[in-house]
Design a protein around this motif. Sequence first.
Motif: not given
Length: 228
Positions: A68-69, A118-119, A125-129
């Motif tokens: 989480l950022w 917040y999302i 969600p755009s950050f590839q995990l």
Amino acid sequence: MATLDLDATSSSSPAAPPGVSRFHHTPCYCEENVYLLCKKLSEEGIAKSDGSDLYVVFISNEKKQIPLWHQKASPRADGVILWDYHVVCVQKRKDSNLPHLVWDLDSSLPLPSPLATYIAETIRPSFQLFSEFQRVFRIVHAPIFLRSFASDRRHMKDSAGNWTSPPPSYEVIVAEDGTAHNLNEYMEMPSADVVKSIGPDTIDAVLTQKLGVLVSESHLEEFFSKIS
């Protein structure tokens, strides 16, 4: 709640957003912080008196590793940290012109923050995990949570019985039915139980079931757009 090892460069943590100090906060006890937060928001008229516009959201996964950022506990400039789990409160707004709000006492974002913001900023969600870091969200209606949640803080002791982080000074939280500890039930997030779509049954489950439902990050915002 505990941090996991994360390769990070040192940086000073941002200051707490205005207003955070009015709420009770014990580091690493986010579930209890949110429990007290929901009560205070209701008591002070910020939320409905019965807490029916509030939802408790547990964030974790099967591996207990979630990035989480914008988290104040992070040593990094971007505030990214790897938690085993985290808990926030989402406030549903009746007026469609007003954004739903996220209350996260551990965040360096404004308190509260619009759900969409917040999302985008914390979940990203755009950050590839990698698959082991994909986050799952357990949504529980606050009135049910306040009646049912219990924690004797056993998860914050090591094998020798020592505290891994100092506990709150107030008494442990016991459920209305006398249950002493069920935090582990909220933290379990089997991928097989994540709902595939948001429909009336999903909404009904959150409003009636102790443990609510599990949703993926792609359905998180959709859930709050559909609940009345």
